[in-house]
Design a protein around this motif. Structure first.
Motif, PDB file in Angstrom:
ATOM      1  N   THR A   1      -8.319  -1.825  -6.171  1.00  0.00           N
ATOM      2  CA  THR A   1      -8.204  -2.569  -7.419  1.00  0.00           C
ATOM      3  C   THR A   1      -9.551  -2.730  -8.116  1.00  0.00           C
ATOM      4  N   ALA A   2     -10.610  -2.922  -7.358  1.00  0.00           N
ATOM      5  CA  ALA A   2     -11.934  -3.169  -7.947  1.00  0.00           C
ATOM      6  C   ALA A   2     -12.428  -1.989  -8.779  1.00  0.00           C
ATOM      7  N   GLU A   3     -12.083  -0.777  -8.363  1.00  0.00           N
ATOM      8  CA  GLU A   3     -12.563   0.412  -9.065  1.00  0.00           C
ATOM      9  C   GLU A   3     -11.463   1.153  -9.818  1.00  0.00           C
ATOM     10  N   GLY A   4     -10.288   0.528  -9.957  1.00  0.00           N
ATOM     11  CA  GLY A   4      -9.230   1.093 -10.790  1.00  0.00           C
ATOM     12  C   GLY A   4      -8.413   2.211 -10.178  1.00  0.00           C
ATOM     13  N   TRP A   5      -8.477   2.392  -8.878  1.00  0.00           N
ATOM     14  CA  TRP A   5      -7.693   3.466  -8.259  1.00  0.00           C
ATOM     15  C   TRP A   5      -6.195   3.186  -8.320  1.00  0.00           C
ATOM     16  N   PHE A   6      -5.799   1.938  -8.250  1.00  0.00           N
ATOM     17  CA  PHE A   6      -4.379   1.596  -8.371  1.00  0.00           C
ATOM     18  C   PHE A   6      -3.820   2.159  -9.681  1.00  0.00           C
ATOM     19  N   ASP A   7      -4.540   1.972 -10.771  1.00  0.00           N
ATOM     20  CA  ASP A   7      -4.092   2.476 -12.078  1.00  0.00           C
ATOM     21  C   ASP A   7      -4.110   3.997 -12.141  1.00  0.00           C
ATOM     22  N   ARG A   8      -5.088   4.616 -11.523  1.00  0.00           N
ATOM     23  CA  ARG A   8      -5.185   6.081 -11.556  1.00  0.00           C
ATOM     24  C   ARG A   8      -4.055   6.752 -10.787  1.00  0.00           C
ATOM     25  N   PHE A   9      -3.652   6.163  -9.674  1.00  0.00           N
ATOM     26  CA  PHE A   9      -2.586   6.773  -8.873  1.00  0.00           C
ATOM     27  C   PHE A   9      -1.208   6.589  -9.506  1.00  0.00           C
ATOM     28  N   GLN A  10      -1.011   5.505 -10.216  1.00  0.00           N
ATOM     29  CA  GLN A  10       0.266   5.217 -10.880  1.00  0.00           C
ATOM     30  C   GLN A  10       1.465   5.326  -9.930  1.00  0.00           C
ATOM     31  N   LEU A  11       1.349   4.682  -8.785  1.00  0.00           N
ATOM     32  CA  LEU A  11       2.439   4.687  -7.816  1.00  0.00           C
ATOM     33  C   LEU A  11       3.367   3.503  -8.073  1.00  0.00           C
ATOM     34  N   PRO A  12       4.632   3.640  -7.689  1.00  0.00           N
ATOM     35  CA  PRO A  12       5.603   2.566  -7.936  1.00  0.00           C
ATOM     36  C   PRO A  12       5.577   1.470  -6.876  1.00  0.00           C
ATOM     37  N   PHE A  13       4.381   1.070  -6.455  1.00  0.00           N
ATOM     38  CA  PHE A  13       4.223   0.051  -5.425  1.00  0.00           C
ATOM     39  C   PHE A  13       3.363  -1.087  -5.961  1.00  0.00           C
ATOM     40  N   SER A  14       3.430  -2.210  -5.281  1.00  0.00           N
ATOM     41  CA  SER A  14       2.548  -3.328  -5.630  1.00  0.00           C
ATOM     42  C   SER A  14       1.112  -2.973  -5.267  1.00  0.00           C
ATOM     43  N   THR A  15       0.160  -3.703  -5.817  1.00  0.00           N
ATOM     44  CA  THR A  15      -1.251  -3.426  -5.526  1.00  0.00           C
ATOM     45  C   THR A  15      -1.567  -3.615  -4.048  1.00  0.00           C
ATOM     46  N   GLY A  16      -0.804  -4.444  -3.349  1.00  0.00           N
ATOM     47  CA  GLY A  16      -1.071  -4.709  -1.941  1.00  0.00           C
ATOM     48  C   GLY A  16      -0.455  -3.710  -0.974  1.00  0.00           C
ATOM     49  N   ALA A  17       0.347  -2.775  -1.464  1.00  0.00           N
ATOM     50  CA  ALA A  17       1.006  -1.809  -0.578  1.00  0.00           C
ATOM     51  C   ALA A  17      -0.024  -0.916   0.103  1.00  0.00           C
ATOM     52  N   THR A  18       0.159  -0.728   1.411  1.00  0.00           N
ATOM     53  CA  THR A  18      -0.732   0.152   2.173  1.00  0.00           C
ATOM     54  C   THR A  18       0.023   1.289   2.854  1.00  0.00           C
ATOM     55  N   GLY A  19       1.341   1.266   2.773  1.00  0.00           N
ATOM     56  CA  GLY A  19       2.144   2.293   3.427  1.00  0.00           C
ATOM     57  C   GLY A  19       2.888   1.799   4.647  1.00  0.00           C
ATOM     58  N   TYR A  20       2.461   0.665   5.215  1.00  0.00           N
ATOM     59  CA  TYR A  20       3.178   0.124   6.370  1.00  0.00           C
ATOM     60  C   TYR A  20       4.602  -0.222   5.975  1.00  0.00           C
ATOM     61  N   GLY A  21       5.556   0.240   6.803  1.00  0.00           N
ATOM     62  CA  GLY A  21       6.953  -0.085   6.585  1.00  0.00           C
ATOM     63  C   GLY A  21       7.617   0.700   5.465  1.00  0.00           C
ATOM     64  N   GLN A  22       6.929   1.674   4.909  1.00  0.00           N
ATOM     65  CA  GLN A  22       7.542   2.433   3.819  1.00  0.00           C
ATOM     66  C   GLN A  22       8.595   3.393   4.352  1.00  0.00           C
ATOM     67  N   ARG A  23       9.571   3.650   3.509  1.00  0.00           N
ATOM     68  CA  ARG A  23      10.700   4.498   3.844  1.00  0.00           C
ATOM     69  C   ARG A  23      10.479   5.896   3.274  1.00  0.00           C
ATOM     70  N   PRO A  24      11.317   6.857   3.638  1.00  0.00           N
ATOM     71  CA  PRO A  24      11.149   8.229   3.154  1.00  0.00           C
ATOM     72  C   PRO A  24      11.066   8.360   1.623  1.00  0.00           C
ATOM     73  N   ASP A  25      11.813   7.546   0.892  1.00  0.00           N
ATOM     74  CA  ASP A  25      11.733   7.612  -0.574  1.00  0.00           C
ATOM     75  C   ASP A  25      10.354   7.172  -1.072  1.00  0.00           C
ATOM     76  N   ASP A  26       9.753   6.213  -0.391  1.00  0.00           N
ATOM     77  CA  ASP A  26       8.406   5.773  -0.753  1.00  0.00           C
ATOM     78  C   ASP A  26       7.391   6.872  -0.480  1.00  0.00           C
ATOM     79  N   VAL A  27       7.554   7.546   0.659  1.00  0.00           N
ATOM     80  CA  VAL A  27       6.657   8.650   0.996  1.00  0.00           C
ATOM     81  C   VAL A  27       6.744   9.719  -0.090  1.00  0.00           C
ATOM     82  N   ALA A  28       7.954  10.035  -0.515  1.00  0.00           N
ATOM     83  CA  ALA A  28       8.150  11.057  -1.551  1.00  0.00           C
ATOM     84  C   ALA A  28       7.525  10.652  -2.882  1.00  0.00           C
TER      85      ALA A  28
END
Length: 169
Positions: free
Chosen positions: A67-94
């Motif tokens: 968040t400090a360097e704007g990577w969240f905005d650059r990636f444009q992923l459909p996750f909250s800023t706090g998402a790290t991948g733990y507990g994600q399902r196959p659709d999230d991986v895709a």
């Protein structure tokens, strides 16, 4: 070599493995999943970077690079800023898709730089500082950093394996 230098060296080895797994691949290769339940190279590198960013920022008492360097905005992923991948399902991986390896490596390298800058300043006493009492024995800062390195190397190795499979096809 002191403990801080050893940790910095270990994180440097993670960086080498990440770069080796990602450099020269296109968007489609980065997003390939060997089956419908498998992780992609893009997801693995994003995830290991997010976890490292999250854990080191927590230890250092700093804002995450995400968040400090704007990577969240650059990636444009459909996750909250706090998402790290733990507990994600196959659709999230895709959903973790990147157009170029530069995006993944740019974020990874920014986190790596922050991490190495932080660990190089740690003393032996700093490494013994308890950071999580929910475990028995309690987790120290040194143990947390070794855990991050272990997790990173496992995921970077998985990404390298996928790259090898794709290059042999």
């Amino acid at each position: 070599m002191n403990s801080a230098e050893l940790l910095a060296d270990a994180f440097g080895r993670v960086q080498e493995t990440v770069h080796g797994a990602v450099e020269g691949l296109g968007a489609d290769e980065l997003s390939v999943r060997l089956d419908g339940e498998a992780n992609s190279i893009a997801w693995l590198v994003w995830h290991l970077t997010r976890v490292q960013d999250d854990h080191v920022a927590d230890l250092a008492g700093t804002e995450e690079i995400w968040t400090a360097e704007g990577w969240f905005d650059r990636f444009q992923l459909p996750f909250s800023t706090g998402a790290t991948g733990y507990g994600q399902r196959p659709d999230d991986v895709a959903a973790v898709r990147v157009d170029t390896p530069a995006l993944l490596l740019g974020y990874y390298d920014a986190v790596h730089e922050h991490t190495v800058g932080y660990v190089r300043e740690l003393s032996e006493a700093d490494l013994d500082r308890v950071v999580d009492e929910a475990w028995t024995p309690a987790v120290t800062q040194g143990v947390r950093l070794v855990s991050v390195i272990s997790d990173d190397l496992q995921h970077a190795g998985q990404a390298a394996f996928i790259r090898g499979v794709l290059r042999r096809r």
